[in-house]
Design a protein around this motif. Structure first.
Motif, PDB file in Angstrom:
ATOM      1  N   ALA A  71       0.505  -5.337   1.663  1.00  0.00           N
ATOM      2  CA  ALA A  71       1.599  -4.404   1.931  1.00  0.00           C
ATOM      3  C   ALA A  71       1.050  -3.026   2.308  1.00  0.00           C
ATOM      4  O   ALA A  71       1.645  -2.298   3.108  1.00  0.00           O
ATOM      5  CB  ALA A  71       2.517  -4.305   0.720  1.00  0.00           C
ATOM      6  N   LEU A  72      -0.109  -2.673   1.759  1.00  0.00           N
ATOM      7  CA  LEU A  72      -0.744  -1.384   2.053  1.00  0.00           C
ATOM      8  C   LEU A  72      -1.110  -1.254   3.528  1.00  0.00           C
ATOM      9  O   LEU A  72      -1.301  -0.151   4.016  1.00  0.00           O
ATOM     10  CB  LEU A  72      -2.017  -1.218   1.207  1.00  0.00           C
ATOM     11  CG  LEU A  72      -1.792  -0.905  -0.269  1.00  0.00           C
ATOM     12  CD1 LEU A  72      -3.106  -0.962  -1.029  1.00  0.00           C
ATOM     13  CD2 LEU A  72      -1.147   0.466  -0.425  1.00  0.00           C
ATOM     14  N   GLY A  74       0.809  -2.006   5.924  1.00  0.00           N
ATOM     15  CA  GLY A  74       2.014  -1.711   6.708  1.00  0.00           C
ATOM     16  C   GLY A  74       2.390  -2.810   7.684  1.00  0.00           C
ATOM     17  O   GLY A  74       2.575  -2.558   8.870  1.00  0.00           O
TER      18      GLY A  74
ATOM     19  N   GLY B  74       5.071   1.535   5.327  1.00  0.00           N
ATOM     20  CA  GLY B  74       3.703   1.479   4.800  1.00  0.00           C
ATOM     21  C   GLY B  74       3.475   2.358   3.587  1.00  0.00           C
ATOM     22  O   GLY B  74       2.562   3.174   3.543  1.00  0.00           O
ATOM     23  N   PRO B  75       4.327   2.213   2.552  1.00  0.00           N
ATOM     24  CA  PRO B  75       4.171   3.040   1.347  1.00  0.00           C
ATOM     25  C   PRO B  75       2.884   2.701   0.598  1.00  0.00           C
ATOM     26  O   PRO B  75       2.362   1.602   0.732  1.00  0.00           O
ATOM     27  CB  PRO B  75       5.390   2.671   0.507  1.00  0.00           C
ATOM     28  CG  PRO B  75       5.721   1.275   0.933  1.00  0.00           C
ATOM     29  CD  PRO B  75       5.390   1.202   2.393  1.00  0.00           C
ATOM     30  N   MET B  76       2.373   3.656  -0.174  1.00  0.00           N
ATOM     31  CA  MET B  76       1.119   3.486  -0.907  1.00  0.00           C
ATOM     32  C   MET B  76       1.359   3.678  -2.414  1.00  0.00           C
ATOM     33  O   MET B  76       2.284   4.381  -2.802  1.00  0.00           O
ATOM     34  CB  MET B  76       0.118   4.561  -0.485  1.00  0.00           C
ATOM     35  CG  MET B  76      -0.215   4.511   0.982  1.00  0.00           C
ATOM     36  SD  MET B  76      -1.647   3.442   1.232  1.00  0.00           S
ATOM     37  CE  MET B  76      -2.218   4.080   2.802  1.00  0.00           C
ATOM     38  N   ALA B  77       0.462   3.104  -3.201  1.00  0.00           N
ATOM     39  CA  ALA B  77       0.374   3.352  -4.649  1.00  0.00           C
ATOM     40  C   ALA B  77       1.751   3.338  -5.320  1.00  0.00           C
ATOM     41  O   ALA B  77       2.456   2.333  -5.255  1.00  0.00           O
ATOM     42  CB  ALA B  77      -0.367   4.657  -4.905  1.00  0.00           C
ATOM     43  N   LEU B  80       4.716   2.119  -3.333  1.00  0.00           N
ATOM     44  CA  LEU B  80       4.654   0.672  -3.130  1.00  0.00           C
ATOM     45  C   LEU B  80       5.096  -0.043  -4.405  1.00  0.00           C
ATOM     46  O   LEU B  80       5.842  -1.030  -4.356  1.00  0.00           O
ATOM     47  CB  LEU B  80       3.231   0.273  -2.743  1.00  0.00           C
ATOM     48  CG  LEU B  80       2.994  -1.207  -2.488  1.00  0.00           C
ATOM     49  CD1 LEU B  80       3.924  -1.735  -1.405  1.00  0.00           C
ATOM     50  CD2 LEU B  80       1.539  -1.439  -2.081  1.00  0.00           C
ATOM     51  N   ARG B  81       4.642   0.469  -5.539  1.00  0.00           N
ATOM     52  CA  ARG B  81       5.060  -0.149  -6.811  1.00  0.00           C
ATOM     53  C   ARG B  81       6.563  -0.022  -7.002  1.00  0.00           C
ATOM     54  O   ARG B  81       7.204  -0.931  -7.518  1.00  0.00           O
ATOM     55  CB  ARG B  81       4.306   0.470  -7.995  1.00  0.00           C
ATOM     56  CG  ARG B  81       2.824   0.105  -8.005  1.00  0.00           C
ATOM     57  CD  ARG B  81       2.224   0.135  -9.411  1.00  0.00           C
ATOM     58  NE  ARG B  81       2.414   1.391 -10.105  1.00  0.00           N
ATOM     59  CZ  ARG B  81       1.637   2.458  -9.961  1.00  0.00           C
ATOM     60  NH1 ARG B  81       0.622   2.429  -9.125  1.00  0.00           N
ATOM     61  NH2 ARG B  81       1.884   3.554 -10.653  1.00  0.00           N
TER      62      ARG B  81
END
Lengths: 231, 231
Positions: A71-72, A74, B74-77, B80-81
């Protein structure tokens, strides 16, 4: 994206699919083994099945972890659907594993009383459910929407068999009070198997989502009437 | 990212959280209503609860849709959680809704026979489960790991109450064969409620994952021994 990045994405996506397929086969094998220990009244083997469930849970954690990593990057459209389908399918398989382990666990309670003649019906719907799980995982592997739809349609067969078994078990309980406790366990074991069929259906619907996106699912029939059964 | 893109991401994430919280409250209210119709023996209200379940399912589709939209960014960390937690929590709430609807559906089968005195135990564990669902959704809203851990710990209380009720119902079935069919429905209704407690626990574990990431969950006790109960 650069070529080598695309390649490594594909490799990770392949790894995710392989893990999910392995989980599915483990869950199907657990259910098969659970039906076998019910038949053989083997407490030791039942305890092993209960313990094995941890391996499926551990694999679900790996799937979640790999989904996070993918998912990271994108992903878009189909790639995104791949990872959403994988996380949902892994959750369904994890539940199937739990239900299989619960069938094994309850068999130990059955074994404290003399053997019952009513276990045959459980084997029948159990085998239907094992086939549903294997068939739907094959449909997922092959992205085969038609095969997934067939699994979805066959769930009515498990539901009908479950309703029949439910009614049959009630009559045994009425005939003999000593049968009440073991038949109650059999009722819950049958219900677990019927729920496994529902999770196979969920997986079939995720195969549809994976291949067809937001297209509406075709309608299907339901045949579990045990919720409203009265004798 | 640009400021206005960040702002719209935050707005969509807020919308996702609001939808999930609304789903949670709908499921808690459905369970409360189901317990009420069991008590009042009201078939019409039971049918309404069964029909209402569609609204929860529809909201889960909205959550999935919004998760897809957010994942495309494309969310991170932590971001994303947030979306992974939302999709899993929505799936748990959807199941809680199904179980609540099934309690209502089975109450209609109960109403075809004279009223039973054994419904009190069901109300007790039902109220515990309603509280668990509301408490865990509040913990999710507030990202309160300690409150989530308390919900996780209290599940043992529901499990113990369920095991007690399970044994009690078996004794009624043994005393009076006419009680077998209605008590079987009560057994499944109690099991549904016990499963709702398990799903509240899953949600609590997702609150932990959301806030603490991959940190290992603290251990906890389980107290459902009905799987191996013999009378």
């Amino acid at each position: 994206m650069h070529d080598h990045i695309l390649k490594s994405y594909d490799a990770e996506q392949k790894r995710l699919l392989d893990e999910t397929l392995r989980m599915g086969e483990m869950a199907a094998a657990q259910l098969e083994a659970a039906l076998d220990v019910v038949q053989r009244r083997d407490d030791k083997a039942a305890a092993r099945i209960v313990a094995n469930d941890e391996a499926i849970d551990a694999l679900e954690h790996e799937v979640s972890h790999d989904v996070m990593k993918l998912a990271l990057r994108g992903p878009m459209a189909r790639d995104l659907r791949e990872i959403l389908a994988a996380i949902r399918i892994a959750a369904d398989i994890e539940r199937i594993g739990d239900y299989a382990a619960n069938v094994a666990k309850r068999s130990m309670a059955l074994n404290t009383a003399p053997a019952l003649p009513h276990v045959a019906g459980l084997q029948l719907i159990g085998r239907l459910a094992v086939k549903q799980v294997r068939d739907v995982m094959a449909a997922y592997r092959d992205c085969d929407v038609e095969a997934a739809q067939r699994v979805r349609a066959s769930d009515a067969e498990i539901d009908a068999a479950y309703t029949g078994l439910f009614r049959e078990l009630l009559t045994y309980m009425m005939e003999d009070a000593r049968a009440i406790t073991p038949c109650t366990h059999l009722l819950f074991m049958a219900k677990n198997i019927e729920r496994i069929g529902d999770h196979a259906t969920n997986i079939a619907e995720n195969v549809w989502f994976l291949v067809r996106g937001d297209d509406a699912l075709p309608p299907r029939e339901k045949a579990d009437e045990s919720n409203t059964a009265t004798l």
